[in-house]
Design a protein around this motif. Structure first.
Motif, PDB file in Angstrom:
ATOM      1  N   GLU A   9      42.451  39.704  53.149  1.00 53.46           N
ATOM      2  CA  GLU A   9      41.855  40.778  53.302  1.00 53.46           C
ATOM      3  C   GLU A   9      40.668  40.575  54.499  1.00 53.46           C
ATOM      4  O   GLU A   9      40.323  41.516  54.979  1.00 53.46           O
ATOM      5  CB  GLU A   9      41.463  41.536  52.127  1.00 53.46           C
ATOM      6  N   ARG A  10      40.132  39.098  54.119  1.00 48.79           N
ATOM      7  CA  ARG A  10      38.801  38.942  55.176  1.00 48.79           C
ATOM      8  C   ARG A  10      39.378  38.642  56.368  1.00 48.79           C
ATOM      9  O   ARG A  10      38.154  38.332  57.236  1.00 48.79           O
ATOM     10  CB  ARG A  10      38.104  37.955  54.427  1.00 48.79           C
ATOM     11  N   VAL A  11      40.433  38.486  56.755  1.00 51.24           N
ATOM     12  CA  VAL A  11      40.799  37.888  58.119  1.00 51.24           C
ATOM     13  C   VAL A  11      40.471  39.033  59.020  1.00 51.24           C
ATOM     14  O   VAL A  11      41.051  40.191  59.016  1.00 51.24           O
ATOM     15  CB  VAL A  11      42.398  37.661  58.299  1.00 51.24           C
ATOM     16  N   ASP A  12      39.410  38.968  59.882  1.00 55.74           N
ATOM     17  CA  ASP A  12      39.085  39.982  60.640  1.00 55.74           C
ATOM     18  C   ASP A  12      38.168  39.369  61.765  1.00 55.74           C
ATOM     19  O   ASP A  12      37.948  38.215  62.125  1.00 55.74           O
ATOM     20  CB  ASP A  12      37.849  40.808  59.652  1.00 55.74           C
ATOM     21  N   LEU A  13      38.525  40.389  62.765  1.00 55.28           N
ATOM     22  CA  LEU A  13      37.806  39.993  64.197  1.00 55.28           C
ATOM     23  C   LEU A  13      36.316  39.381  64.256  1.00 55.28           C
ATOM     24  O   LEU A  13      36.022  38.496  64.732  1.00 55.28           O
ATOM     25  CB  LEU A  13      38.243  40.752  65.314  1.00 55.28           C
ATOM     26  N   VAL A  77      50.372  24.434  48.511  1.00 55.71           N
ATOM     27  CA  VAL A  77      49.902  25.872  48.494  1.00 55.71           C
ATOM     28  C   VAL A  77      48.803  25.953  49.598  1.00 55.71           C
ATOM     29  O   VAL A  77      48.955  26.991  50.076  1.00 55.71           O
ATOM     30  CB  VAL A  77      49.215  26.005  47.079  1.00 55.71           C
ATOM     31  N   TYR A  78      47.920  25.166  49.670  1.00 55.20           N
ATOM     32  CA  TYR A  78      46.892  25.289  50.817  1.00 55.20           C
ATOM     33  C   TYR A  78      47.531  25.231  52.240  1.00 55.20           C
ATOM     34  O   TYR A  78      46.887  26.058  53.026  1.00 55.20           O
ATOM     35  CB  TYR A  78      45.607  24.494  50.576  1.00 55.20           C
ATOM     36  N   LEU A  79      48.372  24.571  52.363  1.00 57.15           N
ATOM     37  CA  LEU A  79      48.990  24.489  53.857  1.00 57.15           C
ATOM     38  C   LEU A  79      49.809  25.883  54.119  1.00 57.15           C
ATOM     39  O   LEU A  79      49.542  26.358  55.008  1.00 57.15           O
ATOM     40  CB  LEU A  79      50.264  23.461  53.746  1.00 57.15           C
ATOM     41  N   GLU A  80      50.338  26.438  53.053  1.00 50.46           N
ATOM     42  CA  GLU A  80      51.125  27.569  53.013  1.00 50.46           C
ATOM     43  C   GLU A  80      50.104  28.759  53.308  1.00 50.46           C
ATOM     44  O   GLU A  80      50.320  29.443  54.257  1.00 50.46           O
ATOM     45  CB  GLU A  80      51.989  27.763  51.953  1.00 50.46           C
ATOM     46  N   MET A  81      49.152  28.675  52.514  1.00 48.88           N
ATOM     47  CA  MET A  81      48.199  29.616  52.801  1.00 48.88           C
ATOM     48  C   MET A  81      47.453  29.668  53.954  1.00 48.88           C
ATOM     49  O   MET A  81      47.066  30.916  54.848  1.00 48.88           O
ATOM     50  CB  MET A  81      47.132  29.647  51.735  1.00 48.88           C
ATOM     51  N   GLY A  82      47.176  28.534  54.624  1.00 49.80           N
ATOM     52  CA  GLY A  82      46.835  28.327  55.789  1.00 49.80           C
ATOM     53  C   GLY A  82      47.389  28.817  56.947  1.00 49.80           C
ATOM     54  O   GLY A  82      46.913  29.424  58.051  1.00 49.80           O
ATOM     55  N   LEU A  83      48.786  28.591  56.801  1.00 47.07           N
ATOM     56  CA  LEU A  83      49.476  28.981  57.925  1.00 47.07           C
ATOM     57  C   LEU A  83      49.867  30.536  57.808  1.00 47.07           C
ATOM     58  O   LEU A  83      49.609  31.211  58.973  1.00 47.07           O
ATOM     59  CB  LEU A  83      51.038  28.414  57.767  1.00 47.07           C
ATOM     60  N   GLY A  86      46.636  31.840  59.234  1.00 46.54           N
ATOM     61  CA  GLY A  86      46.333  31.638  60.819  1.00 46.54           C
ATOM     62  C   GLY A  86      47.300  32.839  61.300  1.00 46.54           C
ATOM     63  O   GLY A  86      46.599  33.311  62.479  1.00 46.54           O
ATOM     64  N   LEU A  87      48.582  32.776  60.706  1.00 46.88           N
ATOM     65  CA  LEU A  87      49.330  33.926  61.500  1.00 46.88           C
ATOM     66  C   LEU A  87      48.902  35.139  61.430  1.00 46.88           C
ATOM     67  O   LEU A  87      48.957  36.258  62.464  1.00 46.88           O
ATOM     68  CB  LEU A  87      50.708  33.891  60.885  1.00 46.88           C
ATOM     69  N   GLN A  88      48.290  35.705  60.283  1.00 49.40           N
ATOM     70  CA  GLN A  88      47.712  36.747  60.030  1.00 49.40           C
ATOM     71  C   GLN A  88      46.430  37.127  61.042  1.00 49.40           C
ATOM     72  O   GLN A  88      46.298  38.176  61.707  1.00 49.40           O
ATOM     73  CB  GLN A  88      47.264  37.129  58.752  1.00 49.40           C
ATOM     74  N   LEU A  89      45.751  35.992  61.211  1.00 50.38           N
ATOM     75  CA  LEU A  89      44.378  36.176  61.802  1.00 50.38           C
ATOM     76  C   LEU A  89      45.083  36.239  63.614  1.00 50.38           C
ATOM     77  O   LEU A  89      44.389  37.196  64.223  1.00 50.38           O
ATOM     78  CB  LEU A  89      43.566  34.842  62.011  1.00 50.38           C
ATOM     79  N   TYR A  90      46.139  35.644  64.099  1.00 53.89           N
ATOM     80  CA  TYR A  90      46.430  35.631  65.231  1.00 53.89           C
ATOM     81  C   TYR A  90      47.039  37.302  65.522  1.00 53.89           C
ATOM     82  O   TYR A  90      46.734  37.644  66.514  1.00 53.89           O
ATOM     83  CB  TYR A  90      47.762  34.648  65.606  1.00 53.89           C
ATOM     84  N   LYS A  91      47.649  37.685  64.570  1.00 57.18           N
ATOM     85  CA  LYS A  91      48.409  38.935  64.764  1.00 57.18           C
ATOM     86  C   LYS A  91      47.089  40.040  64.949  1.00 57.18           C
ATOM     87  O   LYS A  91      47.120  40.947  65.743  1.00 57.18           O
ATOM     88  CB  LYS A  91      49.051  39.432  63.541  1.00 57.18           C
TER      89      LYS A  91
END
Length: 123
Positions: A9-13, A77-83, A86-91
């Protein structure tokens, strides 16, 4: 709410721009190679376990295997979360870029800069 959901939810510009301007809040220094840092982490946990449980021995394959299984699960788990993050941030960045004009981006940077100045001045 889970830690992962909160991060998603915090992934924000605005947050990304603030991070790029001021860096991380973390006080942890990342000095050394990845291999050295991993080895040091194992040394720390075995030292702690050996101090708490004198019968524990880092040469014990069972203990070593249990710690290794624990660390592998966390790493995965942390690798999956990071990916995913990261993809959500990119989107989110791509969507904002398509709907943002330069003035909108500049106002976001200015807003973050102004907030930092207020924090420095104790407001």
């Amino acid at each position: 709410m889970s830690e992962f959901s909160e991060m998603l939810e915090r992934v924000d510009l605005d947050d990304m721009i603030a991070y790029l301007i001021w860096g991380t809040d973390s006080k942890i220094e990342h000095i050394g190679t990845y291999e050295g840092r991993i080895k040091e982490s194992y040394d720390k946990i075995f030292k702690s376990l050996e101090e708490m449980f004198p019968a524990a021995n880092r040469q014990d394959d069972g203990l070593y295997g249990a710690i290794l299984d624990f660390s592998i699960t966390h790493s995965e788990v942390y690798l999956e979360m990071g990916l995913i993050l990261g993809l959500q941030l990119y989107k989110n960045l791509e969507q904002k870029y398509q709907s943002f004009e330069l003035t909108g981006l500049q106002s976001t940077i200015n807003k973050n800069w102004f907030a930092d100045r207020e924090m420095e001045n104790g407001r």
